[in-house]
Write an enzyme that holds these catalytic residues in place. Structure first.
Site, short mmCIF file in Angstrom:
data_model
loop_
_atom_site.label_atom_id
_atom_site.label_comp_id
_atom_site.label_asym_id
_atom_site.label_seq_id
_atom_site.Cartn_x
_atom_site.Cartn_y
_atom_site.Cartn_z
N CYS A 85 0.81 -1.19 0.00
CA CYS A 85 0.00 0.00 0.00
C CYS A 85 0.85 1.25 0.00
CB CYS A 85 -0.86 0.02 1.25
SG CYS A 85 -1.70 -1.53 1.56
N CYS A 136 13.05 -13.04 -0.69
CA CYS A 136 12.32 -13.68 -1.80
C CYS A 136 13.28 -14.44 -2.72
CB CYS A 136 11.48 -12.67 -2.56
SG CYS A 136 12.35 -11.18 -3.08
N ASP A 179 11.60 -7.22 -15.26
CA ASP A 179 12.25 -7.03 -13.96
C ASP A 179 12.19 -8.27 -13.09
OD1 ASP A 179 9.64 -6.72 -12.32
OD2 ASP A 179 9.47 -5.28 -13.97
N CYS A 185 16.66 -6.58 2.48
CA CYS A 185 15.92 -7.85 2.61
C CYS A 185 15.86 -8.45 1.21
CB CYS A 185 14.50 -7.62 3.12
SG CYS A 185 13.53 -9.15 3.11
N GLY A 245 2.53 -2.45 4.44
CA GLY A 245 3.39 -3.54 4.88
C GLY A 245 2.57 -4.67 5.44
#
Ligand code: AMP
Length: 474
Positions: free
Chosen positions: A14, A451, A361, A448, A116
């Site tokens: 968001c 993923c 991407d 981070c 988040g």
């Protein structure tokens, strides 16, 4: 962003936007929300502190343009605001979960908004419900409200701090009361949040492109683990959890895909970072070809970087129709594929009889790449070489991206060759994580990258699925 895949598309979280102390706060927030629209298109909302100090809330399902029509805008006025655009990552897409959330606690009204995902929201809510709390929504933001309401004392600053100390996960968070605007970033700084200055007043926004839209000057990023308290006396900064410092872990996917290219994050312009990724991709994975093209819009920066480095001409090989909404796409494979063609159409003159490098991407579920490779071949491309400006996406994100299960990710448990076979490209290569970080101008330890690597910066035992807070228990 490509959203033609409708229900099965991965989603980003968001955007939050708030102003303190400006006579045109409502209109500027409207502009700011337009600038953040790419971060969420399910619902939009704005809380406004009016002249009498009351908090007026307006929110609805849909795009900013749908939710804030001229009549609504003319009814809102005030000098302090809190706005939000939403893509659900916890809780379903429903009006009750639209933000800001307005609650009354300790005889004060407060509006809350959050970008988040809180990984221990379910655990906390179970505990609070067992103690008698009643929840009105299935969004994790409400958990923060309940924790603040239960904190001792009447100071909103202390109550919010106590609440934020107890939640784990990723947040760019803001709250508005009649006395102050609060803005906080989780201790790892996973999600972005920036501070800007207007001639009269202050602005906080998930991305700097929204500061630009409101005519604000960028001051600085809110620091990981920092809460700002903005009121008529100026700005105060406090640490959320000073006794428990954590390492920075900014979401690398903001640089790769989420953020708008005209935003700056961590001191680097997003377009520039993506262009660098394209250049490095060309150095590491060159290929003989006649034309380079990108998937509009998020990979165009990387595609131009790839073309400049290889000196293969960049051309617009896919044209995107911007006027087709999600609702237009019909269910069922055949109609869905026709829908794809309506949204992204290959430019025959550019691709016919040519060896095409298609830069994207990311590959998440693989739907986009598979469809585009087929479309380019049908349009007469002789070869299609797929180049991805990020590593194989193998692990779910629990911090605000809706890719909740490993089974949905095409690269989980598959080699690059196997992914290439499934997608049907003549060749496939990804940019390494190290090179993505190099392109983004930081250190590996600052991001981070869970993923890609599966290394999460916090224990994931509590991590829950998007709809976990909807499940009835007992
Ligand atoms: P997929 O089709 O599932 O492989 O998703 C990858 C494509 O969607 C790429 O073209 C990306 O630009 C785009 N994309 C990547 N991440 C997301 C996301 N979180 N939400 C929407 N689109 C995304």
């Amino acid at each position: 962003m490509i959203d033609y895949r409708d229900d099965d598309s991965p989603r980003d979280a968001c955007g939050v936007f708030g102003i303190w102390g400006h006579p045109h706060a409502v209109v500027l927030t409207h502009y700011g929300l337009y600038a953040l629209q790419h971060r969420g298109q399910e619902s939009a909302g704005m809380a406004v502190r009016d002249e009498c100090g009351r908090l007026v809330l307006h929110r609805g399902m849909g795009l900013v343009a749908d939710v804030f029509d001229a009549a609504t805008m003319s009814e809102l006025s005030g000098s302090a605001t809190l706005g939000h655009v939403r893509y659900s990552t916890t809780g379903s897409s429903a009006l009750a979960n639209a933000q800001p959330l307005k609650v009354r606690m300790k005889a004060k009204n407060v509006a809350l908004a959050h970008n988040g995902n809180l990984v221990n929201a379910e655990k906390i809510r179970d505990q609070l419900e067992s103690e008698g709390s009643i929840f009105q929504t299935t969004s994790d933001t409400e958990v923060i409200a309940h924790l603040a309401a239960r904190a001792p004392g009447d100071s909103m600053r202390q109550n919010l701090l106590r609440a934020l100390q107890q939640v784990q996960g990723a947040y760019g968070f803001a709250a508005l009361t009649s006395n102050a605007l609060f803005a906080a970033r989780d201790p790892h700084g996973i999600r972005p949040l920036s501070l800007g200055r207007l001639e009269n007043g202050w602005v906080v926004a998930s991305e700097t492109c929204a500061l630009d839209a409101a005519g604000a000057t960028f001051i600085r990023d809110v620091a990981p683990g920092e809460m700002l308290i903005i009121d008529d006396d100026g700005i105060n900064s406090v640490q959320i959890d000073p006794d428990n410092p954590r390492t920075e872990a900014f979401c690398i996917f903001e640089h790769i895909y989420f953020a708008r290219p005209d935003s700056n994050m961590g001191g680097i312009n997003v377009h520039q970072a993506r262009k660098n990724m394209g250049r490095l991709l060309a150095q590491d994975h060159p290929v003989d070809a006649d034309v380079v093209t990108g998937v509009p819009d998020s990979s165009l920066s990387a595609a131009t970087g790839y073309a400049e480095e290889t000196r293969i001409p960049y051309e617009m090989g896919l044209v995107r129709n911007r006027y087709i909404g999600r609702t237009f796409i019909q269910p069922g494979d055949e109609l869905r594929q026709k829908g794809v063609r309506l949204k992204l159409n290959p430019l025959l003159k550019v691709v016919q009889n040519r060896r095409v490098v298609l830069v994207d991407d990311s590959i998440v579920r693989g739907t986009t790449s598979k469809t585009l490779v087929r479309l380019l071949r049908e349009a007469g491309a002789r070869e299609v070489h797929l180049r991805i400006s990020s590593p194989p996406y193998r692990h779910p994100c629990y911090f605000g991206i809706d890719t909740s299960t490993r089974g949905q990710l095409i690269a989980t448990d598959r080699s690059v060759d196997e992914v290439q076979q499934l997608i049907g490209a003549d060749s496939l290569a990804y940019l390494s994580g190290e090179r993505v970080v190099e392109a983004s101008g930081g250190r590996l330890d600052d991001f981070c990258m869970a993923c890609f690597t599966g290394n999460y910066c916090m224990a994931m035992n509590d991590a829950n699925d998007k709809l976990a807070l909807e499940v009835e228990k007992g």
